[in-house]
Design a protein around this motif. Structure first.
Motif, mmCIF file in Angstrom:
data_model
loop_
_atom_site.group_PDB
_atom_site.id
_atom_site.type_symbol
_atom_site.label_atom_id
_atom_site.label_comp_id
_atom_site.label_asym_id
_atom_site.label_seq_id
_atom_site.Cartn_x
_atom_site.Cartn_y
_atom_site.Cartn_z
ATOM 1 N N SER A 26 -5.705 -0.556 0.847
ATOM 2 C CA SER A 26 -6.409 -0.082 2.033
ATOM 3 C C SER A 26 -7.407 -1.130 2.522
ATOM 4 O O SER A 26 -8.168 -1.710 1.747
ATOM 5 C CB SER A 26 -7.146 1.224 1.711
ATOM 6 N N LEU A 27 -7.393 -1.368 3.819
ATOM 7 C CA LEU A 27 -8.337 -2.321 4.406
ATOM 8 C C LEU A 27 -9.758 -1.785 4.337
ATOM 9 O O LEU A 27 -10.714 -2.556 4.175
ATOM 10 C CB LEU A 27 -7.941 -2.598 5.865
ATOM 11 N N PHE A 28 -9.915 -0.453 4.425
ATOM 12 C CA PHE A 28 -11.247 0.142 4.352
ATOM 13 C C PHE A 28 -11.881 -0.092 2.981
ATOM 14 O O PHE A 28 -13.051 -0.483 2.877
ATOM 15 C CB PHE A 28 -11.159 1.646 4.642
ATOM 16 N N ALA A 29 -11.090 0.126 1.927
ATOM 17 C CA ALA A 29 -11.605 -0.126 0.584
ATOM 18 C C ALA A 29 -11.869 -1.615 0.366
ATOM 19 O O ALA A 29 -12.842 -1.999 -0.294
ATOM 20 C CB ALA A 29 -10.611 0.391 -0.456
ATOM 21 N N GLU A 30 -11.025 -2.462 0.933
ATOM 22 C CA GLU A 30 -11.235 -3.909 0.815
ATOM 23 C C GLU A 30 -12.537 -4.327 1.490
ATOM 24 O O GLU A 30 -13.289 -5.162 0.962
ATOM 25 C CB GLU A 30 -10.054 -4.636 1.444
ATOM 26 N N MET A 31 -12.811 -3.757 2.657
ATOM 27 C CA MET A 31 -14.069 -4.059 3.339
ATOM 28 C C MET A 31 -15.271 -3.573 2.527
ATOM 29 O O MET A 31 -16.336 -4.200 2.528
ATOM 30 C CB MET A 31 -14.077 -3.406 4.720
ATOM 31 N N GLY A 32 -15.086 -2.456 1.835
ATOM 32 C CA GLY A 32 -16.166 -1.962 0.989
ATOM 33 C C GLY A 32 -16.472 -2.912 -0.155
ATOM 34 O O GLY A 32 -17.641 -3.178 -0.469
ATOM 35 N N VAL A 33 -15.424 -3.454 -0.795
ATOM 36 C CA VAL A 33 -15.621 -4.427 -1.868
ATOM 37 C C VAL A 33 -16.260 -5.701 -1.329
ATOM 38 O O VAL A 33 -17.149 -6.292 -1.964
ATOM 39 C CB VAL A 33 -14.282 -4.737 -2.559
ATOM 40 N N LEU A 34 -15.832 -6.127 -0.162
ATOM 41 C CA LEU A 34 -16.410 -7.322 0.446
ATOM 42 C C LEU A 34 -17.892 -7.118 0.743
ATOM 43 O O LEU A 34 -18.715 -8.006 0.485
ATOM 44 C CB LEU A 34 -15.651 -7.673 1.722
ATOM 45 N N ALA A 35 -18.248 -5.943 1.272
ATOM 46 C CA ALA A 35 -19.652 -5.664 1.550
ATOM 47 C C ALA A 35 -20.480 -5.619 0.274
ATOM 48 O O ALA A 35 -21.615 -6.134 0.228
ATOM 49 C CB ALA A 35 -19.769 -4.337 2.301
ATOM 50 N N LEU A 36 -19.921 -5.022 -0.786
ATOM 51 C CA LEU A 36 -20.628 -4.977 -2.062
ATOM 52 C C LEU A 36 -20.838 -6.378 -2.623
ATOM 53 O O LEU A 36 -21.933 -6.707 -3.123
ATOM 54 C CB LEU A 36 -19.825 -4.126 -3.051
ATOM 55 N N ALA A 56 -8.693 5.370 -5.656
ATOM 56 C CA ALA A 56 -7.832 6.306 -6.374
ATOM 57 C C ALA A 56 -7.391 7.449 -5.464
ATOM 58 O O ALA A 56 -6.234 7.909 -5.528
ATOM 59 C CB ALA A 56 -8.558 6.848 -7.600
ATOM 60 N N CYS A 57 -8.276 7.893 -4.589
ATOM 61 C CA CYS A 57 -7.914 8.951 -3.639
ATOM 62 C C CYS A 57 -6.885 8.449 -2.639
ATOM 63 O O CYS A 57 -5.940 9.167 -2.269
ATOM 64 C CB CYS A 57 -9.157 9.444 -2.915
ATOM 65 N N PHE A 58 -7.041 7.206 -2.189
ATOM 66 C CA PHE A 58 -6.034 6.632 -1.272
ATOM 67 C C PHE A 58 -4.682 6.527 -1.969
ATOM 68 O O PHE A 58 -3.640 6.800 -1.366
ATOM 69 C CB PHE A 58 -6.501 5.251 -0.806
ATOM 70 N N ARG A 59 -4.705 6.130 -3.232
ATOM 71 C CA ARG A 59 -3.443 5.976 -3.968
ATOM 72 C C ARG A 59 -2.771 7.320 -4.198
ATOM 73 O O ARG A 59 -1.539 7.448 -4.130
ATOM 74 C CB ARG A 59 -3.726 5.287 -5.318
ATOM 75 N N ALA A 60 -3.569 8.348 -4.464
ATOM 76 C CA ALA A 60 -3.000 9.671 -4.695
ATOM 77 C C ALA A 60 -2.622 10.396 -3.409
ATOM 78 O O ALA A 60 -2.007 11.466 -3.458
ATOM 79 C CB ALA A 60 -4.004 10.516 -5.481
ATOM 80 N N GLY A 61 -2.974 9.855 -2.260
ATOM 81 C CA GLY A 61 -2.655 10.493 -0.984
ATOM 82 C C GLY A 61 -3.610 11.582 -0.575
ATOM 83 O O GLY A 61 -3.310 12.353 0.356
ATOM 84 N N VAL A 62 -4.760 11.652 -1.247
ATOM 85 C CA VAL A 62 -5.740 12.674 -0.884
ATOM 86 C C VAL A 62 -6.408 12.337 0.426
ATOM 87 O O VAL A 62 -6.698 13.210 1.250
ATOM 88 C CB VAL A 62 -6.776 12.829 -2.022
ATOM 89 N N LEU A 63 -6.669 11.068 0.676
ATOM 90 C CA LEU A 63 -7.318 10.634 1.903
ATOM 91 C C LEU A 63 -6.333 9.871 2.785
ATOM 92 O O LEU A 63 -5.429 9.217 2.296
ATOM 93 C CB LEU A 63 -8.527 9.751 1.567
#
Length: 257
Positions: free
Chosen positions: A51-61, A250-257
């Protein structure tokens, strides 16, 4: 007169002033135990989700951690690399060429894992070897693993210098390491570059391993340390943010989000 005024100052005031100046000038860094935990969670997250959103979160962190460590020039360089990978990959994808699609996929993969490399290199640049050894002993890491991690930690910053030394040696022998030589004579260039690099890196790794063992990293007895590790509020915030990003992936991988 100047001498008498200087000597009239109390010794405690001079010591306090010097300690405050050294504390202000000391580089800031995350606790090595927190850095290791965050690095593991970032790598797991990269494997779980694209996910690009999660990647951006890691980049911001990662950028926030580097800013806390006051490594602003490194932030600019790493973000320039990230933007270069992202823009080049998008241009290759937009071209629609099937021949360029493997290069676009490679650049997208590099862009995805680049924040993890950013965090790892920030840890290497700001953590002392003694602090890392103390952290590994505090979390009960086996001695053999501690030796290997310490050698790798000390070995990585020297790779750039070894590559540069081999490239300079090739220039003195009339074998320039250029894109033209790589394209025209790939086997010869690889032979003259990779063989000395591998031999030299093996020698350096052996020397570093002996130095780490001599320092007592692999000893079975409990080692004392010059450094005292303390987890502060910034470490806790960084750890919580990494855990939240891992849960989101993990939520993205499980399809929850």
């Amino acid at each position: 007169m100047a001498l008498s005024m200087e000597t009239s100052l109390p010794l405690s005031a001079v010591v306090q002033a010097r300690s405050s100046l050294s504390a202000d000038a000391a580089p800031r860094h995350l606790d090595p135990r927190v850095s290791l935990a965050v690095l593991v969670m970032i790598n797991v997250q990269m494997a779980l989700s694209q996910s690009l959103f999660a990647e951006m979160g890691v980049l911001a962190l990662t950028v926030a951690a580097m800013a806390y460590c006051r490594r602003f020039s490194a932030i600019v360089r790493w973000l320039a690399f990230y933007a270069l990978f992202a823009v080049t990959a998008q241009l290759l994808v937009a071209s629609g060429s099937t021949l360029l699609s493997p290069f676009a996929a490679s650049l997208l993969m590099y862009r995805h894992v680049l924040p993890a490399f950013m965090f790892a290199f920030n840890m290497i640049a700001t953590t002392r070897l003694g602090e890392l050894a103390c952290a590994l002993q505090a979390i009960r890491v086996p001695a053999n693993v501690s030796v290997a991690v310490c050698v790798a930690f000390r070995f990585l910053p020297t790779m750039g210098r070894e590559f540069s030394a081999v490239a300079d040696a090739m220039k003195t022998r009339g074998i320039a390491l250029t894109p033209k030589s790589v394209v025209c004579h790939p086997a010869k260039t690889a032979e003259h570059f990779l063989v000395p690099v591998i031999a030299r890196l093996g020698q350096v790794a052996d020397e570093l391993g002996n130095a780490v063992v001599v320092r007592g990293v692999g000893a079975s007895a409990h080692r004392t340390s010059y450094y005292r590790l303390m987890i502060c509020a910034v470490d806790v915030a960084c750890l919580i943010a990494a855990m939240a990003l891992l849960a989101l992936s993990a939520c993205f991988r499980a399809g929850v989000l």
